[in-house]
Design an enzyme around this catalytic site. Structure first.
Site, mmCIF file in Angstrom:
data_model
loop_
_atom_site.group_PDB
_atom_site.id
_atom_site.type_symbol
_atom_site.label_atom_id
_atom_site.label_comp_id
_atom_site.label_asym_id
_atom_site.label_seq_id
_atom_site.Cartn_x
_atom_site.Cartn_y
_atom_site.Cartn_z
ATOM 1 N N LYS A 96 0.834 -1.214 0.000
ATOM 2 C CA LYS A 96 0.000 0.000 0.000
ATOM 3 C C LYS A 96 0.868 1.264 0.000
ATOM 4 O O LYS A 96 0.650 2.175 -0.788
ATOM 5 C CB LYS A 96 -0.923 0.030 1.244
ATOM 6 N N ARG A 102 -0.402 -9.239 13.071
ATOM 7 C CA ARG A 102 -1.044 -8.174 12.290
ATOM 8 C C ARG A 102 -1.969 -8.776 11.232
ATOM 9 O O ARG A 102 -3.042 -8.234 10.955
ATOM 10 C CB ARG A 102 0.031 -7.281 11.623
ATOM 11 N N ARG A 104 11.630 -1.589 10.957
ATOM 12 C CA ARG A 104 10.585 -1.214 11.921
ATOM 13 C C ARG A 104 10.468 -2.277 12.996
ATOM 14 O O ARG A 104 10.608 -3.460 12.712
ATOM 15 C CB ARG A 104 9.240 -1.087 11.188
ATOM 16 N N ARG A 156 -9.607 0.737 8.957
ATOM 17 C CA ARG A 156 -9.262 -0.656 9.275
ATOM 18 C C ARG A 156 -10.332 -1.377 10.059
ATOM 19 O O ARG A 156 -10.131 -2.555 10.401
ATOM 20 C CB ARG A 156 -7.979 -0.675 10.097
ATOM 21 N N ARG A 174 11.899 -5.746 4.727
ATOM 22 C CA ARG A 174 11.685 -4.307 4.483
ATOM 23 C C ARG A 174 12.673 -3.461 5.277
ATOM 24 O O ARG A 174 12.962 -3.734 6.438
ATOM 25 C CB ARG A 174 10.254 -3.916 4.874
HETATM 26 P P1 AP5 Z 1 4.884 -1.630 1.767
HETATM 27 O O1 AP5 Z 1 4.490 -0.827 0.564
HETATM 28 O O2 AP5 Z 1 5.662 -0.960 2.829
HETATM 29 O O3 AP5 Z 1 3.569 -2.354 2.356
HETATM 30 P P2 AP5 Z 1 2.344 -1.795 3.176
HETATM 31 O O4 AP5 Z 1 1.120 -2.454 2.633
HETATM 32 O O5 AP5 Z 1 2.358 -0.298 3.190
HETATM 33 O O6 AP5 Z 1 2.717 -2.424 4.580
HETATM 34 P P3 AP5 Z 1 2.691 -1.846 6.058
HETATM 35 O O7 AP5 Z 1 3.398 -2.831 6.931
HETATM 36 O O8 AP5 Z 1 3.213 -0.429 6.105
HETATM 37 O O9 AP5 Z 1 1.188 -1.867 6.335
HETATM 38 P P4 AP5 Z 1 0.492 -1.912 7.665
HETATM 39 O O10 AP5 Z 1 -0.886 -1.648 7.210
HETATM 40 O O11 AP5 Z 1 0.649 -3.083 8.506
HETATM 41 O O12 AP5 Z 1 1.262 -0.766 8.496
HETATM 42 P P5 AP5 Z 1 0.801 0.626 9.050
HETATM 43 O O13 AP5 Z 1 1.990 1.450 9.195
HETATM 44 O O14 AP5 Z 1 -0.385 1.153 8.337
HETATM 45 O O15 AP5 Z 1 5.661 -2.921 1.235
HETATM 46 C C1 AP5 Z 1 6.179 -3.864 2.169
HETATM 47 C C2 AP5 Z 1 7.524 -4.422 1.639
HETATM 48 O O16 AP5 Z 1 7.267 -5.149 0.439
HETATM 49 C C3 AP5 Z 1 8.553 -3.334 1.273
HETATM 50 O O17 AP5 Z 1 9.817 -3.788 1.621
HETATM 51 C C4 AP5 Z 1 8.410 -3.185 -0.252
HETATM 52 O O18 AP5 Z 1 9.636 -2.779 -0.853
HETATM 53 C C5 AP5 Z 1 8.022 -4.607 -0.656
HETATM 54 N N1 AP5 Z 1 7.131 -4.641 -1.829
HETATM 55 C C6 AP5 Z 1 6.090 -3.798 -2.109
HETATM 56 N N2 AP5 Z 1 5.493 -4.169 -3.258
HETATM 57 C C7 AP5 Z 1 6.165 -5.279 -3.693
HETATM 58 C C8 AP5 Z 1 6.023 -6.133 -4.840
HETATM 59 N N3 AP5 Z 1 5.061 -5.910 -5.774
HETATM 60 N N4 AP5 Z 1 6.867 -7.187 -4.955
HETATM 61 C C9 AP5 Z 1 7.850 -7.422 -4.011
HETATM 62 N N5 AP5 Z 1 8.035 -6.628 -2.927
HETATM 63 C C10 AP5 Z 1 7.203 -5.585 -2.767
HETATM 64 O O19 AP5 Z 1 0.277 0.175 10.511
HETATM 65 C C11 AP5 Z 1 1.144 -0.239 11.531
HETATM 66 C C12 AP5 Z 1 0.364 -0.416 12.822
HETATM 67 O O20 AP5 Z 1 -0.252 0.837 13.201
HETATM 68 C C13 AP5 Z 1 -0.805 -1.398 12.771
HETATM 69 O O21 AP5 Z 1 -0.362 -2.722 13.011
HETATM 70 C C14 AP5 Z 1 -1.685 -0.878 13.905
HETATM 71 O O22 AP5 Z 1 -1.178 -1.250 15.177
HETATM 72 C C15 AP5 Z 1 -1.532 0.630 13.781
HETATM 73 N N6 AP5 Z 1 -2.544 1.273 12.909
HETATM 74 C C16 AP5 Z 1 -2.276 2.000 11.790
HETATM 75 N N7 AP5 Z 1 -3.422 2.483 11.276
HETATM 76 C C17 AP5 Z 1 -4.422 2.048 12.062
HETATM 77 C C18 AP5 Z 1 -5.830 2.216 12.025
HETATM 78 N N8 AP5 Z 1 -6.431 2.899 11.044
HETATM 79 N N9 AP5 Z 1 -6.558 1.614 13.007
HETATM 80 C C19 AP5 Z 1 -5.975 0.926 14.000
HETATM 81 N N10 AP5 Z 1 -4.632 0.727 14.101
HETATM 82 C C20 AP5 Z 1 -3.859 1.285 13.127
#
Ligand code: AP5
Length: 214
Positions: free
Chosen positions: A13, A171, A160, A87, A126
């Protein structure tokens, strides 16, 4: 245009949001990034976020709502690329209300489908820039050999603390239990399209653009 990039941790994402931000000149709102910034500020709210994030649990809705208006105010009125929000179904309903108050409505929800085995591989490999948030992957999108960010000109790359196999598995369980139902909410409104999130970054980007008619 208001658009949600939807999917589990590691679906890509954040990576694809950056391309869309550039292409459509729209701001990205990532509640995860906002929570990490709050945590880095050392505030009490940031400390509360960390209690959940470090365990791979969703932060409770009432704490998330504190961020939403702030994020939308900062984003202006042209539209937003939402990354990792909403979410839960209550978050999706509040988002609809908040957008309606601003004379807007959600336009597209693109769900990026990636199997758990790829997710663990992506997340554990990552590396994230501490300065600008640019993400790399040790094999699929390798950072420069000096280990510094190429995008912002030299900040340190880190792993991270929730990017371990154990935490990402948790997660994913949270995603299945609490976040996947959000897709049904948007499917019922005819707004959701699912795409294959596995493949080259450019291929995935093309699928997203096709899903939103671009
Ligand atoms: P990346 O693009 O970083 O993936 P992502 O989907 O953004 O993953 P996140 O881990 O950031 O998502 P998340 O939703 O868990 O985290 P968030 O920070 O929102 O890609 C991942 C890796 O894959 C990278 O190394 C990239 O290079 C590689 N890659 C990408 N595309 C690829 C491809 N096509 N092929 C191969 N490799 C590829 O949330 C973190 C925490 O915050 C949550 O666990 C929760 O505790 C809290 N939180 C955040 N928002 C909320 C909310 N709205 N409600 C409640 N809790 C929340």
């Amino acid at each position: 245009m208001d658009l949600i990039l939807f999917g589990p941790a590691g679906a890509g994402k954040g990576t694809q949001a950056k391309f869309l931000v550039e292409r459509f000149a729209l701001p990205q709102v990532s509640t995860g990034d906002m929570m990490r910034a709050e945590r880095a500020s050392g505030s009490e709210l940031g400390h509360k976020f960390d209690e959940y994030m470090s365990k791979g649990l969703l932060v409770p809705d009432e704490l998330v709502f504190e961020l939403l208006e702030k994020g939308l105010d900062a984003a202006g009125s042209k539209g937003v690329i939402f990354d990792g929000f909403p979410r839960t179904v209550p978050q999706a309903k509040v988002l609809d209300e908040v957008l309606a108050k601003r004379g807007r409505k959600m336009d597209h929800v693109v769900s990026m489908e990636v199997p758990l085995s790829d997710i663990v591989d992506r997340i554990t490999g990552r590396r994230t820039c501490q300065g600008c948030g640019q993400v790399y992957h040790v094999r699929y999108n390798p950072p420069p050999a000096d280990g510094k960010c190429a995008s912002c000109g030299g900040s340190e790359l880190i792993q991270r603390k929730d990017d371990t196999e154990e935490v990402v598995t948790r997660r994913f369980e949270e995603y299945k239990a609490k976040t996947e139902p959000v897709l049904g909410y948007y499917q019922a409104k005819g707004l959701a399209t699912s795409i294959e999130g596995v493949g080259d970054l450019d291929e995935v980007y093309k699928r997203i653009k096709a899903a939103i008619g671009q």
